[in-house]
Design a protein around this motif. Structure first.
Motif, PDB file in Angstrom:
ATOM      1  N   GLY A  58       0.844  -1.192   0.000  1.00  0.00           N
ATOM      2  CA  GLY A  58       0.000   0.000   0.000  1.00  0.00           C
ATOM      3  C   GLY A  58       0.874   1.233   0.000  1.00  0.00           C
ATOM      4  N   PHE A  59       0.314   2.337   0.410  1.00  0.00           N
ATOM      5  CA  PHE A  59       1.045   3.590   0.471  1.00  0.00           C
ATOM      6  C   PHE A  59       1.339   3.932   1.934  1.00  0.00           C
ATOM      7  CE2 PHE A  59      -1.348   3.890  -3.508  1.00  0.00           C
ATOM      8  CZ  PHE A  59      -0.308   4.141  -4.388  1.00  0.00           C
ATOM      9  N   ALA A  60       2.490   4.549   2.146  1.00  0.00           N
ATOM     10  CA  ALA A  60       2.899   4.944   3.495  1.00  0.00           C
ATOM     11  C   ALA A  60       3.772   6.187   3.400  1.00  0.00           C
ATOM     12  CB  ALA A  60       3.646   3.798   4.185  1.00  0.00           C
ATOM     13  N   LEU A  61       3.961   6.824   4.557  1.00  0.00           N
ATOM     14  CA  LEU A  61       4.836   7.986   4.651  1.00  0.00           C
ATOM     15  C   LEU A  61       6.143   7.572   5.310  1.00  0.00           C
ATOM     16  CD1 LEU A  61       2.233  10.589   5.959  1.00  0.00           C
ATOM     17  CD2 LEU A  61       3.285  10.600   3.694  1.00  0.00           C
ATOM     18  N   LEU A  62       7.218   8.245   4.951  1.00  0.00           N
ATOM     19  CA  LEU A  62       8.483   7.993   5.624  1.00  0.00           C
ATOM     20  C   LEU A  62       8.356   8.337   7.096  1.00  0.00           C
ATOM     21  CD1 LEU A  62      11.098   9.372   3.076  1.00  0.00           C
ATOM     22  CD2 LEU A  62      10.597   6.974   3.601  1.00  0.00           C
ATOM     23  N   PRO A  63       8.941   7.524   7.975  1.00  0.00           N
ATOM     24  CA  PRO A  63       8.860   7.794   9.417  1.00  0.00           C
ATOM     25  C   PRO A  63       9.402   9.182   9.746  1.00  0.00           C
ATOM     26  CG  PRO A  63       9.765   5.617   8.996  1.00  0.00           C
ATOM     27  CD  PRO A  63       9.685   6.300   7.671  1.00  0.00           C
ATOM     28  N   GLY A  64       8.754   9.821  10.732  1.00  0.00           N
ATOM     29  CA  GLY A  64       9.221  11.122  11.194  1.00  0.00           C
ATOM     30  C   GLY A  64       8.612  12.298  10.473  1.00  0.00           C
ATOM     31  N   PHE A  65       7.804  12.044   9.433  1.00  0.00           N
ATOM     32  CA  PHE A  65       7.183  13.162   8.725  1.00  0.00           C
ATOM     33  C   PHE A  65       5.959  13.609   9.506  1.00  0.00           C
ATOM     34  CE2 PHE A  65       4.071  14.831   5.669  1.00  0.00           C
ATOM     35  CZ  PHE A  65       4.806  15.893   5.164  1.00  0.00           C
ATOM     36  N   ARG A  66       6.093  14.733  10.233  1.00  0.00           N
ATOM     37  CA  ARG A  66       4.950  15.232  11.003  1.00  0.00           C
ATOM     38  C   ARG A  66       5.219  16.658  11.473  1.00  0.00           C
ATOM     39  NH1 ARG A  66       3.441  11.499  13.645  1.00  0.00           N
ATOM     40  NH2 ARG A  66       1.791  12.648  14.686  1.00  0.00           N
ATOM     41  N   THR A  67       4.141  17.352  11.790  1.00  0.00           N
ATOM     42  CA  THR A  67       4.201  18.633  12.488  1.00  0.00           C
ATOM     43  C   THR A  67       3.317  18.487  13.705  1.00  0.00           C
ATOM     44  OG1 THR A  67       2.346  19.494  11.205  1.00  0.00           O
ATOM     45  CG2 THR A  67       4.573  19.968  10.388  1.00  0.00           C
ATOM     46  N   GLU A  68       3.674  19.104  14.802  1.00  0.00           N
ATOM     47  CA  GLU A  68       2.918  18.919  16.037  1.00  0.00           C
ATOM     48  C   GLU A  68       2.244  20.206  16.468  1.00  0.00           C
ATOM     49  OE1 GLU A  68       5.431  17.295  19.000  1.00  0.00           O
ATOM     50  OE2 GLU A  68       5.342  15.269  18.165  1.00  0.00           O
ATOM     51  N   LEU A  69       1.014  20.042  16.970  1.00  0.00           N
ATOM     52  CA  LEU A  69       0.255  21.154  17.528  1.00  0.00           C
ATOM     53  C   LEU A  69       0.494  21.128  19.030  1.00  0.00           C
ATOM     54  CD1 LEU A  69      -1.929  23.379  17.077  1.00  0.00           C
ATOM     55  CD2 LEU A  69      -3.635  21.621  17.561  1.00  0.00           C
ATOM     56  N   THR A  70       1.212  22.110  19.539  1.00  0.00           N
ATOM     57  CA  THR A  70       1.632  22.060  20.941  1.00  0.00           C
ATOM     58  C   THR A  70       0.776  22.928  21.853  1.00  0.00           C
ATOM     59  OG1 THR A  70       3.189  23.867  20.526  1.00  0.00           O
ATOM     60  CG2 THR A  70       4.006  21.617  20.277  1.00  0.00           C
ATOM     61  N   GLY A  71      -0.237  23.621  21.326  1.00  0.00           N
ATOM     62  CA  GLY A  71      -1.021  24.535  22.149  1.00  0.00           C
ATOM     63  C   GLY A  71      -2.125  23.877  22.938  1.00  0.00           C
TER      64      GLY A  71
END
Length: 326
Positions: A58-71
């Motif tokens: 299937g399809f996947a993203l490379l590990p570690g690809f993310r942005t975090e909402l810290t509020g």
């Protein structure tokens, strides 16, 4: 719309790790070909999505690809997830938008908060479909077409007049032009609060067959207290007009159907033959006769006597009509 779909595709892969093209197509409500084109577009834009071949690929993203909402803290995230569990947004045609928004919020939370917030939300149930006695909560069977409710929403928010094709209970649909005030949802049923020729009007969204936002501004005050307006209209609706109280017997499997059309259902008791005995209040005599006729032969009006006589006359006329071959 494609930009929103691309974002949803990325978030789905973030949440599930790997999904097939068919699974993505089902969740995004598009074709497999569209999914493949979207994946190519994401790759061209630098999003690290890749394909894995094989039976479980299937399809996947490379590990570690993310942005975090810290509020957001844990309780704030939990409050949002609980709010999303409520079904009211569906009444206004915003169910898919709410689901997409919550997916984005959950995905953007830090890893430590995501699992605990999602797990806690699973331990809370808001507005279940049945009560403690296993009686199904009455709700609209028909959902409002998204195109219709979108026109209504836009007119409400923009402050424009609205033309609606409305089907009142027991009457033929008619076009009417109204000045919208706001939208209300009660037990999954959505209502449009409006005025028509200066008179207060309340329309059930599920009975609006078509709607058109007009360019001219609505004749309405700049500010409105919807909560107070709804309470005032509810009081007038319950206490005014020619309301009719009907004592009736009803087969239990038709209780929901009765609840959807009656204004109020009184206390009920179960008779020895299993039927329910209860009182129902209707808007006027015409509404009462129409509702009981729709429920025949599953309902029997015990009183008032004029209603029994009217239903008998109608049934006798129908029986006579079909007594002999055509």
């Amino acid at each position: 719309m494609r930009a929103d779909r691309l974002v949803s595709l990325v978030l789905l892969l973030r949440q599930h790790g790997r999904l097939s093209a068919s699974a993505l197509a089902d969740r995004l409500e598009v074709s497999r070909r569209t999914v493949l084109r979207d994946v190519e577009a994401l790759s061209a834009a630098g999003v690290p999505v890749y394909a894995e071949r094989g039976r479980h690929g299937g399809f996947a993203l490379l590990p570690g690809f993310r942005t975090e909402l810290t509020g957001l803290n844990h309780d704030e995230a939990l409050a949002l997830l609980i709010a999303g569990a409520r079904r009211g947004a569906r009444s206004f045609g915003l169910g898919s938008a709410l689901a997409s928004a919550l997916l984005k919020v959950l995905d953007a939370l830090p890893e430590s908060q995501r699992a605990t917030a999602a797990g806690a939300a699973q331990r809370l149930l808001i507005d279940p479909e049945t009560d403690l006695l296993a009686r199904r909560v009455a709700a609209e069977d028909e959902e409002v077409p998204e195109a219709v409710v979108a026109q209504v929403r836009r007119a409400v928010f923009a402050g424009h007049r609205l033309r609606i094709h409305y089907e009142a209970v027991g009457r033929s649909p008619q076009w009417r032009t109204v000045d919208p005030l706001g939208l209300v949802t009660v037990r999954e049923q959505g209502y449009l609060l409006a005025t028509r020729d200066g008179e207060d009007r309340t329309y059930r969204l599920s009975r609006i067959l078509a709607a058109e936002e007009l360019p001219e501004p609505a004749r309405r005050p700049d500010r409105v207290d919807l909560d107070r307006t709804w309470r005032e209209r509810s009081t007038r609706f319950r206490t005014g007009g020619e309301q009719v109280a009907v004592l009736l017997r009803l087969t239990p499997d038709r209780r929901e159907e009765l609840a959807r059309t009656a204004l109020v259902l009184g206390p009920e008791e179960t008779e020895p033959d299993g039927r329910l005995r209860l009182e129902a209040t209707f808007q006027d005599p015409r509404h009462a006769e129409w509702a009981l006729w729709q429920l025949a032969p599953h309902a029997e009006a015990l009183s008032p006597q004029w209603l029994r006589a009217s239903l008998h006359t109608r049934a006798a006329a129908i029986a006579t009509r079909y007594e002999s071959p055509p």
